[in-house]
Write an enzyme that holds these catalytic residues in place. Structure first.
Site, PDB file in Angstrom:
ATOM      1  N   HIS A 340       0.782  -1.084   0.103  1.00  0.00           N
ATOM      2  CA  HIS A 340       0.140   0.045  -0.059  1.00  0.00           C
ATOM      3  C   HIS A 340       0.830   1.311   0.085  1.00  0.00           C
ATOM      4  CE1 HIS A 340      -0.026   1.285   4.148  1.00  0.00           C
ATOM      5  NE2 HIS A 340       0.308   0.168   4.393  1.00  0.00           N
ATOM      6  N   ASP A 350       6.014   2.856   7.250  1.00  0.00           N
ATOM      7  CA  ASP A 350       4.896   2.303   6.934  1.00  0.00           C
ATOM      8  C   ASP A 350       4.044   3.185   5.866  1.00  0.00           C
ATOM      9  OD1 ASP A 350       2.407   1.392   7.020  1.00  0.00           O
ATOM     10  OD2 ASP A 350       2.047   1.132   9.136  1.00  0.00           O
ATOM     11  N   GLU A 387      -5.142   1.863   2.682  1.00  0.00           N
ATOM     12  CA  GLU A 387      -4.935   0.275   3.514  1.00  0.00           C
ATOM     13  C   GLU A 387      -5.174   0.863   5.096  1.00  0.00           C
ATOM     14  OE1 GLU A 387      -2.573  -2.296   5.951  1.00  0.00           O
ATOM     15  OE2 GLU A 387      -2.635  -0.181   5.958  1.00  0.00           O
TER      16      GLU A 387
END
Ligand SMILES: *[C@@H]1O[C@H](CO)[C@@H](O)[C@H](O)[C@H]1NC(C)=O
Ligand SMILES: *[C@@H]1O[C@H](CO)[C@@H](O)[C@H](O)[C@H]1NC(C)=O
Ligand SMILES: *[C@@H]1O[C@H](CO)[C@@H](O)[C@H](O)[C@H]1NC(C)=O
Length: 695
Positions: A340, A350, A387
């Site tokens: 993602h 992340d 996501e």
């Protein structure tokens, strides 16, 4: 274009780059010397002098920590939350990158319900210090303020109470009535954010505050509290932009996805200030590590918290971006690599460490294509949006393409936070164990020059350590748990301290996560090579004996746990059948591999028939009725359960039945027995699909 590629590579001339120079030259040579009128890709593939494995070695030699670091820098210049203009810019960046490599590029757009903060305030009335505004962390960062997506707007004034991890067992141990209180919980023990809020809601709490603890934890952990995956307004179908069906926001099916009480995340420091001020009964011994600075009391009160939460749900456009490399011989078989792109803040770990690696795999594949390589099967690079809100981009795409994915997808390979620190961690469905182990032996360890990733990984774990995919914490979930596609998830490092905070930036990555970007390059090697094997091997490298053995182990664990009160014979029987078929299939594959050279139509068809059985066997574990109370989840071996025992991360429907009967303090044998039979039939279906014979 290729000149640009080569010159980009040469900014850091090392031995690797001298090799790359060689390939650049070789690439031009081959391009230049190719006859102009190619009839088809097929002719090209047969003409390529190298066997696929030669290209696989070339792929590994194209490793570059420099390019991957530059991709990460570009991706993380601005925060890029899904549904915002900055989020859209990252979609454009990825699309432009794929296009500049001459890859076939596609964008799928969806309109989905996202959730953003409007105004949030938290005040504490301490009995000795008076009132203070608290919970204002990460001020001064140009990022979305800490909040819980899909938490309802609302106000709560109540006594603070500490409930450890917010599990049922924690409330039982606490033994106080939390009705009307503001519950403070620490994140952990596998409890989802939404699960923590729901448990408190079920006990009448007025609101929930969550925090993340840890010596190096910085900032505040944002996150979603929505239950289930995908757009809440289009449950089970793709939320296409033009004229698709949408439920009303007020529909009970939509409302059920969201908690009813407000919640938000707070920093470790804010949580400590609250916890230190509590009185009331002493807490259980196991909780005391969370209360180092206090007198070990959990409240409620006397501190009173006043919390106002204003969050807005909005329809927003999201964008999944794809690069497609058509297979030369089996273009209708897909190997998918997915990551993602949307982030709570800057997203350096992340998820954009994974995005940077995806872009680097694309660069390397494009390079191989210049050398004449085409995969046997189609490879699709996928860059998902939204996501963080609940796997929305991947889920909408999977739901929208369910027919073709169900009949044609060979494997889904997920990388989310590619690099969090040192050391490989990986999860997969068991037929892929052998292949992944094999791949780890081919890639150099990024932190120790003379050993492979396999050496470091097995050394650290004193053997093979593979996790499974029952979690719903990244984009593999829709592929495996809804459609039954064999899946892998991998990353370097674990539990990084800036998770979902404003500190997840390029700066953190280049000082702590991966200062030399060699771990990024290593993930690119593993991920890209894994896909190459799945795309190029004439016979799919799937081992179902591993699967059968794993299922047997699961069954023994449960059978022992229930101390023989309920028979697991139906599952043991179908596992035995699966094992027998898997062994026959291995013989069949061995013979076809020996015949590999001959390419008569008959052999080609025999391979294709075997591959179809290998691909479809995983689908056997799906059950049309899905998990009880969570029917979207169709996989009866891997999927989410009520976590009654953290060691049991398999057979979710059986785990739930056991958990229900434990909680009701009444052995509900009939339900457990029924779930055992459903799992037994699912395993038998997998065996039948692998065998490819009618009964
Ligand atoms: C908890 O407190 C609430 C309100 O103070 C009360 O209505 C409820 O009955 C109490 N629950 C239990 C189990 O005592
Ligand atoms: C709680 O906070 C809100 C907003 O700051 C304020 O308007 C309200 O008066 C406070 N309520 C109590 C009981 O302190
Ligand atoms: C790449 O790795 C080399 C050492 O192998 C190091 O000297 C260089 O600084 C690294 N590049 C980046 C961008 O970190």
């Amino acid at each position: 274009m290729s000149h640009k590629l080569c010159s980009a590579l040469f900014k850091r001339p090392t031995t690797t780059f001298l090799f790359i120079l060689l390939f650049c030259i070789l690439g031009f040579y081959i391009l230049d010397s190719e006859p102009l009128n190619h009839k088809s890709n097929e002719t090209k593939t047969h003409k390529a002098s190298k066997p696929p494995t030669g290209f696989h070695d070339t792929f590994l030699s194209l490793s570059s920590n420099y390019t991957v670091s530059e991709y990460l820098r570009s991706l993380t210049l601005h925060p890029h939350l899904a549904g915002t203009p900055e989020g859209y810019q990252t979609a454009q960046y990825v699309k432009t990158h794929f296009e500049s490599l001459n890859l076939e590029t596609k964008v799928s757009e969806y309109e989905v319900l996202l959730s953003y903060p409007v105004k949030i305030s938290l005040t504490a009335h301490f009995s000795n210090l008076g009132s203070r505004v608290i919970g204002l962390s990460e001020v001064g960062f140009d990022v979305v303020r800490p909040y819980h997506a899909y938490a309802p707007s609302g106000k709560a004034v109540g006594a603070a109470v500490f409930a450890n991890y917010g599990r049922e067992e924690d409330y039982r141990a606490l033994g106080v009535n939390v009705s009307g209180s503001v519950v403070v919980v620490r994140r952990g023990e596998g409890m989802s954010r939404g699960g923590v809020v729901r448990a408190a809601e079920g006990r009448g709490a007025a609101a929930v505050l969550t925090y993340t603890e840890g010596e190096y934890v910085k900032g505040v952990e944002r996150g979603t509290v929505m239950k289930g995956l995908g757009d809440p307004l289009s449950p089970g179908w793709g939320s296409v932009v033009e004229g698709g069906e949408k439920l009303e926001r007020s529909d009970t099916e939509v409302e059920d996805r969201f908690p009813k009480i407000p919640s938000m995340p707070i920093s470790f420091e804010t949580a400590e200030a609250i916890l230190r001020s509590l009185e009331g009964p002493q807490v259980p011994l196991e909780w005391r590590d969370a209360l180092k600075n206090s007198n070990f009391r959990a409240g409620p009160g006397p501190t009173v918290l006043n919390f106002t939460n204003q969050v807005e749900d909005k329809n927003a456009r999201i964008h999944d971006v794809f690069a497609v490399i058509r297979g030369s011989e089996e273009p209708d078989r897909y190997v998918l690599l997915g990551n993602h792109r949307d982030a709570w803040t800057f997203g350096a770990v992340d998820p954009n460490s994974g995005t940077a690696v995806l872009l680097d795999v694309a660069r390397r594949y494009a390079f191989l294509m210049r050398l004449g390589w085409r995969p046997r099967r189609t490879i699709i690079l996928c860059s998902w949006d939204a996501e963080e809100f609940g796997m929305i981009g991947s889920t909408e795409w999977v739901e929208n393409n369910i027919m073709n994915l169900g009949s044609r997808a060979v494997a889904y390979l997920n990388v989310d936070c590619a690099v969090q620190g040192p050391g490989l961690f990986t999860s997969m469905t068991p037929q892929l164990d052998d292949l992944v182990i094999d791949i780890t032996k081919k890639v150099q360890d990024p932190d120790a020059p003379d050993i492979t990733i396999y050496d470091e990984w097995t050394g650290r774990n004193k053997g093979i350590n593979i996790q499974r995919l029952s979690g719903v914490d990244s984009d593999f979930a829709p592929f495996l748990q809804h459609v039954g596609i064999p899946s892998v998830d991998m990353y370097f490092g674990k539990d990084f301290p800036v998770y979902h905070t404003a500190f997840d930036s390029y700066d953190w990555m280049s000082t702590h996560g991966d200062p030399l970007f060699r771990r990024h390059a290593a993930v690119a090697g593993l991920w890209g090579l894994l896909a190459l094997r799945l795309a190029d091997d004439p016979i799919l490298p799937f081992n179902y004996s591993s699967y059968a053995m794993q299922l047997q182990e699961y069954t023994s664990i449960l059978s022992n746990k229930l101390e023989g009160r309920i028979s697991f014979t139906p599952i043991f029987k179908s596992v035995k059948n699966l094992l027998a078929v898997a062994q026959e299939v291995e013989e069949e594959a061995k013979e076809l591999r020996v015949d590999g050279g001959a390419s008569s139509d008959v052999i080609v068809l025999k391979k294709r028939m075997l591959n179809d059985r290998l691909m479809l066997a995983e689908r056997g574990f799906l059950d049309a009725d899905g998990l009880q109370g969570n029917r979207w989840f169709k996989h009866l071996v891997y999927g989410p359960s009520n976590k009654y025992d953290s060691n049991i991360d398999f057979f979710p429907s059986i785990a739930n039945a056991i958990s229900q009967s434990t909680q009701a303090k009444k052995d509900n044998q009939a339900t457990i027995r029924h779930e055992i039979w459903r799992v037994a039939r699912a395993i038998q279906r997998a065996a039948d699909a692998l065998k490819g014979d009618l009964s």
